[in-house]
Scaffold this motif. Structure first.
Motif, PDB file in Angstrom:
ATOM      1  N   ASP A 282       0.867  -1.183   0.000  1.00 28.03           N
ATOM      2  CA  ASP A 282       0.000   0.000   0.000  1.00 28.03           C
ATOM      3  C   ASP A 282       0.906   1.235   0.000  1.00 28.03           C
ATOM      4  O   ASP A 282       1.654   1.478   0.952  1.00 28.03           O
ATOM      5  CB  ASP A 282      -0.904   0.007   1.228  1.00 28.03           C
ATOM      6  N   ILE A 283       0.849   1.985  -1.111  1.00 28.95           N
ATOM      7  CA  ILE A 283       1.695   3.179  -1.270  1.00 28.95           C
ATOM      8  C   ILE A 283       0.778   4.396  -1.319  1.00 28.95           C
ATOM      9  O   ILE A 283      -0.234   4.389  -2.020  1.00 28.95           O
ATOM     10  CB  ILE A 283       2.547   3.075  -2.555  1.00 28.95           C
ATOM     11  N   TYR A 284       1.185   5.465  -0.566  1.00 30.52           N
ATOM     12  CA  TYR A 284       0.352   6.674  -0.517  1.00 30.52           C
ATOM     13  C   TYR A 284       1.237   7.905  -0.668  1.00 30.52           C
ATOM     14  O   TYR A 284       2.305   8.017  -0.062  1.00 30.52           O
ATOM     15  CB  TYR A 284      -0.433   6.753   0.800  1.00 30.52           C
ATOM     16  N   LEU A 285       0.779   8.855  -1.452  1.00 28.22           N
ATOM     17  CA  LEU A 285       1.435  10.145  -1.624  1.00 28.22           C
ATOM     18  C   LEU A 285       0.348  11.201  -1.733  1.00 28.22           C
ATOM     19  O   LEU A 285      -0.460  11.166  -2.664  1.00 28.22           O
ATOM     20  CB  LEU A 285       2.314  10.170  -2.881  1.00 28.22           C
ATOM     21  N   GLY A 286       0.345  12.155  -0.772  1.00 25.07           N
ATOM     22  CA  GLY A 286      -0.710  13.163  -0.846  1.00 25.07           C
ATOM     23  C   GLY A 286      -0.644  14.144   0.303  1.00 25.07           C
ATOM     24  O   GLY A 286       0.359  14.228   1.030  1.00 25.07           O
ATOM     25  N   LEU A 287      -1.696  14.895   0.479  1.00 26.96           N
ATOM     26  CA  LEU A 287      -1.791  15.925   1.502  1.00 26.96           C
ATOM     27  C   LEU A 287      -2.827  15.521   2.539  1.00 26.96           C
ATOM     28  O   LEU A 287      -3.824  14.877   2.214  1.00 26.96           O
ATOM     29  CB  LEU A 287      -2.206  17.264   0.880  1.00 26.96           C
ATOM     30  N   GLN A 288      -2.546  15.922   3.788  1.00 26.72           N
ATOM     31  CA  GLN A 288      -3.526  15.718   4.843  1.00 26.72           C
ATOM     32  C   GLN A 288      -3.669  17.025   5.613  1.00 26.72           C
ATOM     33  O   GLN A 288      -2.679  17.717   5.868  1.00 26.72           O
ATOM     34  CB  GLN A 288      -3.149  14.571   5.770  1.00 26.72           C
ATOM     35  N   ALA A 289      -4.880  17.380   5.930  1.00 25.04           N
ATOM     36  CA  ALA A 289      -5.170  18.655   6.588  1.00 25.04           C
ATOM     37  C   ALA A 289      -6.030  18.413   7.819  1.00 25.04           C
ATOM     38  O   ALA A 289      -6.816  17.468   7.883  1.00 25.04           O
ATOM     39  CB  ALA A 289      -5.871  19.607   5.628  1.00 25.04           C
ATOM     40  N   SER A 290      -5.838  19.314   8.794  1.00 25.10           N
ATOM     41  CA  SER A 290      -6.664  19.273  10.003  1.00 25.10           C
ATOM     42  C   SER A 290      -6.915  20.699  10.454  1.00 25.10           C
ATOM     43  O   SER A 290      -6.066  21.581  10.288  1.00 25.10           O
ATOM     44  CB  SER A 290      -5.975  18.476  11.121  1.00 25.10           C
ATOM     45  N   TRP A 291      -8.076  20.931  11.028  1.00 24.65           N
ATOM     46  CA  TRP A 291      -8.443  22.280  11.454  1.00 24.65           C
ATOM     47  C   TRP A 291      -9.408  22.187  12.620  1.00 24.65           C
ATOM     48  O   TRP A 291     -10.442  21.532  12.534  1.00 24.65           O
ATOM     49  CB  TRP A 291      -9.093  23.041  10.288  1.00 24.65           C
ATOM     50  N   GLU A 292      -9.010  22.845  13.719  1.00 24.77           N
ATOM     51  CA  GLU A 292      -9.912  22.967  14.859  1.00 24.77           C
ATOM     52  C   GLU A 292     -10.698  24.264  14.698  1.00 24.77           C
ATOM     53  O   GLU A 292     -10.131  25.368  14.783  1.00 24.77           O
ATOM     54  CB  GLU A 292      -9.145  22.974  16.185  1.00 24.77           C
ATOM     55  N   VAL A 293     -11.991  24.149  14.459  1.00 29.14           N
ATOM     56  CA  VAL A 293     -12.840  25.324  14.255  1.00 29.14           C
ATOM     57  C   VAL A 293     -13.082  25.977  15.615  1.00 29.14           C
ATOM     58  O   VAL A 293     -13.621  25.349  16.529  1.00 29.14           O
ATOM     59  CB  VAL A 293     -14.169  24.939  13.589  1.00 29.14           C
TER      60      VAL A 293
END
Length: 478
Positions: free
Chosen positions: A141-152
């Motif tokens: 399993d290969i992954y390449l990308g962006l991950q985002a998080s935001w506390e509103v």
């Protein structure tokens, strides 16, 4: 039916959460003490305070101004205070960053093997991953990308933390200004101590010369039979004692120079100075202004005020921690079991979006402890603010009283010095005509020396009081 139960459970949990927050009071206060309209024994005045005078003008001595400039550039305590400003500035940036979404680059790879007698394992054993190819037992399993998080920030917790950080930053600036004010005053005080010691040494050396001459005279009188050996020994002992006093003053000069160099952030070296400036007259009228001006002029009072603001925002942030947190997380990238298919868009495109609402329900002791701590910190900051104001007022009153009393002592000591100077001359004349003995000469000389040294000390204290009142009123940091 299940949805109704689930919704009821959520509503009940939120109700419990919000009901527990209703008892958290963030509006705190302590009894206020009214500041007097004027300083003690002074009529109310709106005159400009000497604190508004730049220290380069207040201290007219060019040597002293040069020393203060060096201290402001090199003093180690001041350099540490400047770094505390940088720490506070970084805290503001950190608090600003917490309000914004966080985006990271995620590159990863893994290998998974499911047990054959599991749902995933059994399904993979009969499923083709590509035409004609069964899902391999060991699945990459290969992954390449962006991950985002935001506390509103719904309840203002992060915004209050940012406001607290800004207040702490402003307090650190005022704290540095207070360090500068103390540094300017300390340099000026040690400089005036050096001037006083230089003048004390001059008086002692002049006295040594006179005592040396008196010793030679008494030796001649002994040879002529008009004095005995005891008189010679007494005059010699007095001379030796004065020479010892000169050595003590020299040591005090060395220590004062070294302490001044330490304030300047440099190793010991000679201090350039003009000792005659010690006798420059201190102004008779000190423009102290009104007590309320201390709130604007003294950096320590303004720093205490910013600390109150920071503690208020901390308390609000601690209260907001009891409310549910709303977080949004998302991912977007390419995912495949084989590097060959990793960028085969749109087949390898993978994304996810999720929102979570987390509310504290059980065992909220840590949150309560944090809130109570913030509450106590705010009350402590309020009391410290009042204490700082009271301390500033007392300092000003003490120094104003000291200046007035020292001015009167100065005048009396000057009269005493003139009287004893005449008494030395009178005792010498009377001794020549055998109407006074050598002990009266010794006493007159010793009293004159002591009074002259005390006069120098009074002048020094008078000048130091003028420096301290300048600092107490909030001067010396601009």
């Amino acid at each position: 039916m299940k949805n109704k139960i689930f919704n009821s459970l959520i509503l009940s949990s939120l109700a419990i959460t919000f009901s527990g927050c209703s008892t958290l009071d963030t509006h705190l206060s302590i009894p206020e003490k009214a500041m007097p309209a004027s300083f003690q024994d002074q009529e109310s005045s709106t005159a400009t305070s000497i604190a508004n005078i730049d220290w380069r003008q207040y201290f007219a001595d060019p040597h002293l101004v040069k020393l203060i400039d060096t201290a402001v550039s090199n003093n180690l305590d001041l350099q540490m205070a400047l770094q505390r400003i940088e720490v506070s500035r970084s805290s503001v940036k950190l608090a600003n960053g917490a309000l914004l979404p966080k985006v990271d680059l995620n590159i990863g790879g893994s290998v998974r093997k499911f047990g054959l007698y599991t749902m995933d394992g059994a399904g993979n054993a009969s499923t083709e991953i590509t035409p004609g190819q069964i899902v391999p037992e060991n699945l990459p399993d290969i992954y390449l990308g962006l991950q985002a998080s935001w506390e509103v920030d719904i309840w203002g917790k992060l915004r209050n933390q940012r406001k607290s950080a800004i207040s702490e930053y402003l307090a650190s600036i005022e704290g540095t200004n207070f360090v500068i004010s103390n540094l300017v005053a300390d340099v000026a005080i040690y400089y005036n101590k050096l001037l006083a010691l230089d003048n004390e040494l001059d008086i002692i050396r002049q006295t040594i010369q006179k005592q040396q001459e008196a010793l030679e005279v008494i030796k001649l009188q002994k040879q002529a039979g008009r004095a005995n050996e005891l008189a010679v020994q007494q005059f010699n002992a007095q001379l030796l004692n004065t020479r010892i006093l000169a050595q003590k003053v020299l040591q005090q000069i060395t220590e004062a120079e070294n302490q001044l160099n330490f304030l300047l952030g440099r190793y010991p070296q000679p201090i350039e100075r003009s000792k005659e400036l010690l006798f420059k007259v201190v102004p008779k009228q000190i423009a102290s202004g009104v007590p309320s001006q201390l709130l604007a002029n003294r950096p320590d009072i303004r720093a205490a005020e910013f600390q109150i603001q920071a503690s208020k925002f901390d308390l609000k942030a601690a209260k907001a921690a009891f409310f549910p947190n709303f977080n949004i997380t998302a991912t977007l990238g390419f995912q495949a079991f084989n590097p060959e298919f990793l960028f085969a868009s749109p087949a390898s495109l993978a994304y996810s979006v999720m929102g979570t609402l987390i509310a504290p329900l059980i065992n909220r002791n840590a949150l309560k402890a944090r809130f109570n701590t913030a509450k106590a910190n705010q009350l402590s900051a309020m009391y410290n603010y009042q204490k700082t104001i009271l301390n500033g007022y007392v300092e000003v009153v003490n120094e104003l009283s000291k200046i007035e009393n020292l001015r009167q002592v100065h005048a009396l000591k000057k009269q005493q010095s003139e009287v004893l100077k005449k008494s030395v001359a009178t005792s010498n004349e009377l001794y020549k005509t055998a109407r006074a003995n050598y002990l009266e000469i010794l006493i007159a000389q010793q009293s004159a020396l002591q009074t002259n040294l005390e006069l120098i000390n009074v002048i020094k204290r008078e000048r130091i009081a003028a420096i301290n009142i300048y600092k107490a009123l909030g001067g010396g940091w601009t």
